[in-house]
Design a protein around this motif. Structure first.
Motif, mmCIF file in Angstrom:
data_model
loop_
_atom_site.group_PDB
_atom_site.id
_atom_site.type_symbol
_atom_site.label_atom_id
_atom_site.label_comp_id
_atom_site.label_asym_id
_atom_site.label_seq_id
_atom_site.Cartn_x
_atom_site.Cartn_y
_atom_site.Cartn_z
ATOM 1 N N ALA A 143 0.843 -1.190 0.000
ATOM 2 C CA ALA A 143 0.000 0.000 0.000
ATOM 3 C C ALA A 143 0.878 1.240 0.000
ATOM 4 C CB ALA A 143 -0.905 -0.005 1.224
ATOM 5 N N THR A 144 0.416 2.282 -0.700
ATOM 6 C CA THR A 144 1.171 3.534 -0.700
ATOM 7 C C THR A 144 0.438 4.625 0.063
ATOM 8 O OG1 THR A 144 0.172 4.166 -2.793
ATOM 9 C CG2 THR A 144 2.275 3.019 -2.915
ATOM 10 N N LYS A 188 -4.219 -9.447 6.138
ATOM 11 C CA LYS A 188 -3.520 -8.994 7.341
ATOM 12 C C LYS A 188 -2.654 -7.813 6.951
ATOM 13 C CE LYS A 188 -3.824 -11.300 11.325
ATOM 14 N NZ LYS A 188 -4.038 -10.559 12.584
ATOM 15 N N ILE A 189 -2.620 -6.848 7.847
ATOM 16 C CA ILE A 189 -1.718 -5.715 7.649
ATOM 17 C C ILE A 189 -0.351 -6.103 8.209
ATOM 18 C CG2 ILE A 189 -1.219 -3.371 8.446
ATOM 19 C CD1 ILE A 189 -3.471 -3.272 6.523
ATOM 20 N N ILE A 190 0.698 -5.774 7.463
ATOM 21 C CA ILE A 190 2.046 -5.948 8.024
ATOM 22 C C ILE A 190 2.784 -4.623 7.965
ATOM 23 C CG2 ILE A 190 3.079 -6.733 5.821
ATOM 24 C CD1 ILE A 190 4.804 -8.650 7.648
ATOM 25 N N ALA A 191 3.418 -4.287 9.100
ATOM 26 C CA ALA A 191 4.228 -3.066 9.129
ATOM 27 C C ALA A 191 5.676 -3.490 9.376
ATOM 28 C CB ALA A 191 3.718 -2.127 10.202
ATOM 29 N N GLY A 192 6.085 -3.606 10.640
ATOM 30 C CA GLY A 192 7.447 -4.051 10.926
ATOM 31 C C GLY A 192 7.576 -5.561 10.859
ATOM 32 N N GLY A 193 6.491 -6.266 11.061
ATOM 33 C CA GLY A 193 6.512 -7.728 10.931
ATOM 34 C C GLY A 193 7.204 -8.450 12.060
ATOM 35 N N GLN A 194 7.439 -7.773 13.186
ATOM 36 C CA GLN A 194 8.225 -8.411 14.244
ATOM 37 C C GLN A 194 7.429 -9.446 15.035
ATOM 38 O OE1 GLN A 194 11.748 -7.792 14.455
ATOM 39 N NE2 GLN A 194 10.894 -7.245 12.472
ATOM 40 N N SER A 195 6.122 -9.340 15.024
ATOM 41 C CA SER A 195 5.292 -10.383 15.630
ATOM 42 C C SER A 195 4.612 -11.213 14.552
ATOM 43 C CB SER A 195 4.225 -9.766 16.531
ATOM 44 O OG SER A 195 4.835 -9.113 17.616
ATOM 45 N N VAL A 242 4.044 3.492 3.804
ATOM 46 C CA VAL A 242 3.035 4.571 3.840
ATOM 47 C C VAL A 242 3.550 5.700 4.724
ATOM 48 C CG1 VAL A 242 0.646 5.155 4.402
ATOM 49 C CG2 VAL A 242 1.197 2.881 3.498
ATOM 50 N N THR A 243 4.032 6.756 4.101
ATOM 51 C CA THR A 243 4.708 7.807 4.873
ATOM 52 C C THR A 243 3.750 8.549 5.797
ATOM 53 O OG1 THR A 243 4.479 9.171 2.919
ATOM 54 C CG2 THR A 243 6.633 8.223 3.307
ATOM 55 N N ALA A 292 0.835 5.509 13.411
ATOM 56 C CA ALA A 292 0.926 4.092 13.764
ATOM 57 C C ALA A 292 2.215 3.445 13.249
ATOM 58 C CB ALA A 292 -0.293 3.350 13.207
ATOM 59 N N GLY A 293 2.762 4.015 12.191
ATOM 60 C CA GLY A 293 3.966 3.420 11.600
ATOM 61 C C GLY A 293 5.259 3.880 12.252
#
Lengths: 787, 276
Positions: free
Chosen positions: B11-12, B29-36, B57-58, B74-75
């Motif tokens: 996503a942008t 599922k949303i993934i951001a850092g993916g650490q979990s 997504v800036t 959130a990011g």
């Protein structure tokens, strides 16, 4: 040789940086998952979800016949049957893929092949396995009647042993009797790299080539050939960079046979890379010892005898070649440790359970027996009202009794055990700790100090192994050495270096003899095609055994070069002296590389007899006494216990160790620190728990806790160098020592904090919950005493 | 340990991410850092049909100081908060909390929104942001809404958010200059999730006081009566037995050790608050 001088500071005793670190620090190591190969298929295993069950049926997904394999497909593959030659031993057949029954959660049932691991795992999910669950045998201390892990036995033990040199008579004279129970929990080895195997068929040589992350390439070649029905010459085993082994990688694994069978059968390359979940739940379990110890002593705490009952939860199968009984038999045979006493009775049980087979892990048995013995010593000291270190000291084998034969016939070659303890007591500053302890007695934290002495049998050889009855016995250790035409030295050894730094330390031994620059010495290991047969790297044997072989090979090379040098220097061979890489004659000198160059490239300068005696030799080595060289030492810990949470902090940690002559002190220190980290993990963090159905309760490192940098105390390390009278240069092994005494030292420190109240801890790891339980008992005792 | 098959969308913008969620009918599922989520995918515990990557997504990485409130995208990574990306006030607490999340390698990638959405009860943000009485800004196909962090977690690893909603940021009141806070965390080793944790925030100026207990098996518990008692005690002290019985009432302890540990962690958090 003659006047070996360590001119460049590269020989024995020099802390040179490890040659192998250059590639590792730059991320250029070559581990099996790094290899790329055309047509390489990846393998995933379908593993048992149950600890004990009958296999009713296995249905492969439609169209997957050539991609999914079960036991019946592995035609001609023999089960692993590792027999200890001991009366009453019961053998287990460990099929590479489960046959009839599954006996632990994680046991491979089917293997699935695909172009990638993810696809192979997708395939594995689609295999339909129908199991009929049986009651699992989970508690080795509570086995009684059926069901049995191995039905045909009608019994629960792989082996029971006993010995008694008359304990009852000795016990009569005892003023003090101390009886204790101890439990060292099941652990997982957790080498940084798990297991990995890549196998292919080499059409050029009609040879099965198996790359495997192993400590013992030649043994694995033997094992694969025997189990697949191949000539050993038709199998080549290569261990490239291996990211730690600690004993896990010195056994033949079911997966090794599976991947080798695929390559042999389909003549294509296949790979399996163990993931951490597989490592934790099925591959690499270890320890799990239970002890019941009775000590008989006089009023001063001098031991008269020990009665030890040892139960080892050996898991479902007997591993090849170390069997299911190495832990229990070694524990029984070595229980007396560094102490001199006469009476000894032992009983041991190696119990089969529905858990993964236990493997020999760094310290093998001795971490457990050191824990039991050292805690017993402290309990004896408290029973007679004396400082534990004093009672410990008086019981240690004195230096003037060396070589000492213990009650089970083990010969301790050399060492000053009491001096090691004395240094530890001084370095830890016991009076200061006692003052601090008293000052903080009513505060929020309890302070305790504990000591533990240990011995580490290293490099045990033919005689000892023959007596143990393992399926193999190591003999004389070989090294082949040759000069290259430009004067470089190539050393080929059958042991395997997977973190020990042997590419450096063995080169240092060669430098010691021949004086060649380390940069010109290459140590070749980890390939059965390139190296002489060796039983491999285990039991802290490599620096002593392969080191001795390298020294011997270098001596032979020097003697072959001497007449050539004499000829070139135009003098008699007797008047030539080798010093720091150069042969000196009465009126000139010539370097070792120049002698090599002449022999290879300018043979016309040599007379006939000189030119037929080559510069490629076999050095064979065996110590003068090959029942083992005993390294030893003392660990001392000061701990602080949070009375409200059971949190434990190590405030100070001192190690005194003696491994004879240190070839590379930097490597010795690294081995000791690393071992101590694992020992601290055993003491405080690591535990593989199972529920009553045999389900493992940890399957990731979020649940199975390992020590990290933050959990490590600042260890203060001290050395003694007592040379072994039996080995080249007086070297002894050092691979395991660091991992042996930390649980004992730390638990003794905790029990010291509770001293006088009858509260003791006796089960690893010492979690805050367990420690808080002891604190509650201690508080209760204090309140009782106050009232 | 490889994930089951999934589609991957990058996503942008927030709108794109929300549209993606809506289009997947609850299987994305949303993934951001993916650490979990990364480990859960690898263990095949999470099996989304689509993974929508919002790491690029800036607009989710914006941190804004709006009057009396602080908005944290959130990011925003734990590392950014640790390194001081937030302005003062609540930042002191959040910076201290960030510093003790897992290891720096995890903090470099893990995000505050991802941690909240993952809803691990032993995690640090759900605890600290409950103590600050923060709210999450949520976007869905029907627009925006705000959910108090305190009521975000329905149960361990489950939030009250709809399947097509995305956490876009956290909104929290700024504390006054006289506010004090403390954070206690008990874990068996550095970097591990806490066995018990507590955050106390006390702002005399606004009369705000919150004491929150974090445990591994249940959503954080707001200890209201303790907070009231603390606020009304001039010496800012609470008797141990009051804390002990509050823990018992909270029902977060399985045995006497849990009670002891949770009581101690709370007591130390309160004690530390007074010392500051």
């Amino acid at each position: 040789m003659d006047d070996a001088i360590d001119a460049a500071g590269q020989g024995i005793g020099s802390s040179v940086l490890r040659k192998e670190d250059d590639r590792h620090m730059r991320g250029r190591g070559r581990f099996i998952p790094d290899f790329k190969m055309d047509g390489l298929s990846e393998v995933a295993f379908v593993r048992s979800p149950l600890a004990h069950a009958l296999i009713v049926s296995i249905a492969k997904p439609a169209g997957a016949a050539g991609w999914v394999f079960i036991r019946d497909d592995l035609a001609g593959v023999k089960p692993i049957r590792s027999v200890m030659r001991a009366p009453g031993f019961r053998a287990s057949d460990h099929h590479p893929l489960a046959h009839g029954k599954v006996r632990f959660v994680g046991e491979p049932i089917a293997m699935c092949v695909a172009p990638s691991r993810a696809l192979a795992e997708d395939l594995a999910e689609s295999v339909d396995v129908h199991l009929e669950e049986l009651t699992a045998v989970v508690d080795a201390k509570a086995v009684n009647g059926g069901p049995y892990v191995h039905d045909e036995w009608g019994a629960h033990t792989f082996l029971e042993t006993s010995s008694d040199n008359g304990i009852e008579e000795i016990a009569k004279a005892a003023a003090v009797t101390v009886k204790r129970e101890f439990h060292m929990s099941r652990q997982v080895v957790n080498s940084m790299e798990g297991k990995a195997i890549l196998a292919y068929w080499d059409d050029l040589k009609s040879q099965l080539v198996v790359y495997t992350s192993t400590q013992v390439p030649h043994m694995i070649r033997t094992g694969i050939a025997e189990h697949l029905g191949l000539d050993q010459g038709a199998v080549r085993v290569v261990a490239p960079d291996v990211g730690g082994g600690f004993g896990y990688k010195c056994v033949l694994q079911a997966e090794e046979l599976c991947i080798a069978w695929l390559a042999m059968t389909f003549r294509k390359p296949f790979r399996w890379t163990e993931d951490r979940r597989e490592h934790l739940t099925s591959g690499a379990n270890c320890r799990e010892h239970f002890y019941s110890v009775t000590a008989y002593a006089d009023v001063r705490g001098k031991l008269l005898g020990i009665d030890a009952e040892i139960t080892v939860d050996a898991g479902a199968y007997s591993v090849w070649p170390f069997t299911a009984c190495l832990e229990a038999t070694m524990a029984a045979g070595h229980f007396p440790g560094p102490y001199a006493f006469k009476g000894y009775r032992s009983k041991s049980w190696s119990v089969a359970t529905n858990k993964p087979a236990i493997l020999p892990y760094r310290g093998v048995a001795r971490t457990g027996i050191c824990f039991a013995m050292e805690l017993t010593i402290d309990a004896v000291a408290r029973a007679v009202g004396r400082e534990p270190w004093e009672v410990r000291r008086e019981n240690l084998v004195p230096e003037d009794a060396m070589p000492y034969v213990n009650p089970t016939g083990k010969v301790y070659d050399s060492g000053d055990y009491r001096r090691s303890l004395d240094i530890a007591v001084k370095e830890i500053d016991l009076p200061a700790v006692r003052r601090k302890q008293a000052a903080m007695a009513d505060g929020g934290h309890l302070i305790g100090v504990g000591f533990a002495n240990y011995i580490e049998m290293t490099a045990h050889g033919t005689k000892l192994f023959a007596a143990v009855g393992l399926p193999f016995v190591p003999g004389a250790e070989p090294a082949t050495l040759r000069f290259t035409p430009d004067g470089g030295l190539e050393i080929r050894v059958g042991v395997q270096s997977h973190g020990q730094g042997m590419e450096t330390s063995l080169a240092q031994i060669a430098h010691e003899v021949l004086g060649i620059d380390l940069g010109k010495i290459a140590v070749v290991h980890g390939d059965t095609e390139l190296t002489p047969f060796s039983t491999g790297t285990y039991a802290s044997r490599s620096i002593t055994m392969a080191g001795g072989a390298v020294a011997e090979g270098c001596r032979i090379l020097a003697e072959r070069m001497r007449p050539i040098a004499a000829h070139l220097l135009q003098c008699g061979a007797d008047s030539v002296v080798l010093r720091a890489g150069t042969f000196y004659g009465p009126s000139g000198n010539i370097s070792v590389p120049e002698v090599a160059r002449t022999w290879y490239m300018r043979p016309e300068q040599l007379s006939g007899e000189l030119s037929v005696c080559g510069l490629e030799v076999l050095g064979l080595y065996r110590p003068k006494v090959d029942t083992g060289q005993y390294s030893y030492g003392t660990h001392a810990a000061v701990v602080s216990i949070d009375r409200l949470t059971g949190a434990l902090r190590i405030l100070d940690y001192v190690i005194v160790e003696d491994c004879g002559r240190r070839v590379n002190p930097l490597i010795v220190a690294g081995q000791t620190y690393g071992g101590a980290a694992q020992g601290i993990g055993t003491a405080l963090l690591e535990e593989m728990q199972f529920d009553t159905n045999g389900q493992p309760l940890a399957s990731t490192l979020a649940d199975y806790l390992m020590p990290g940098a933050a959990e490590m105390p600042n260890i203060r390390l001290h050395h003694i160098e007592t040379l072994s009278p039996n080995t080249a240069y007086g070297i002894k092994g050092v691979g395991e020592g660091g991992a042996i005494p930390p649980p004992a030292a730390i638990f003794n420190a905790v029990n010291d904090a509770f001293a006088g109240t009858g509260v003791e801890v006796n089960t690893t790891p010492l979690t805050p919950r367990r420690l808080y339980g002891a604190i509650e008992r201690w508080e209760l005792g204090r309140r009782g005493a106050g009232a | 340990m490889k994930p089951a098959p999934f589609e991957y969308w990058r996503a942008t913008s927030i709108d794109e991410a929300v549209q993606g969620l809506a289009a997947s009918a609850g299987t994305a599922k949303i993934i951001a850092g993916g650490q979990s989520l990364g480990p859960m995918l690898n263990l095949r515990l999470a099996r989304p049909s689509v993974l929508i990557d919002i790491a690029g997504v800036t607009e989710l990485k914006r941190v804004q100081d709006v009057g009396g409130k602080l908005f944290i995208g959130a990011g925003t990574t734990h590392a950014a908060i640790e390194d001081g990306v937030l302005p003062a006030s609540a930042a002191g607490l959040m910076q201290a909390v960030a510093r003790r999340i897992a290891y720096r390698a995890v903090r470099n990638r893990g995000t505050i929104g991802g941690s909240l959405a993952h809803a691990d009860p032993a995690a640090d943000w759900i605890l600290a942001l409950t103590a600050l009485d923060a709210a999450v800004s949520v976007r869905g196909p029907n627009g925006k809404r705000s959910v108090p962090v305190q009521s975000l977690m329905r149960a361990p690893f489950t939030t009250v958010l709809a399947e097509d909603e995305l956490i876009v940021g956290i909104e929290t009141d700024k504390l006054s200059s006289t506010a004090v806070w403390s954070h206690q965390k008990f874990s068996r080793k550095v970097g591990k999730f806490a066995d018990a944790a507590a955050v106390v925030v006390l702002d005399d100026t606004s009369g705000f006081c919150r004491i929150v207990l974090g445990t591994p098996d249940a959503p954080p518990v707001v200890m209201r009566s303790l907070a009231e008692a603390l606020l009304s005690d001039s010496k800012r002290r609470l008797p141990l037995d009051a804390i002990y019985s509050a823990v018992q009432t909270a029902g977060t302890a399985a045995d006497s050790f849990d009670i002891q540990l949770q009581t101690t962690v709370l007591a130390r958090a309160i004690e530390k608050l007074v010392l500051q």
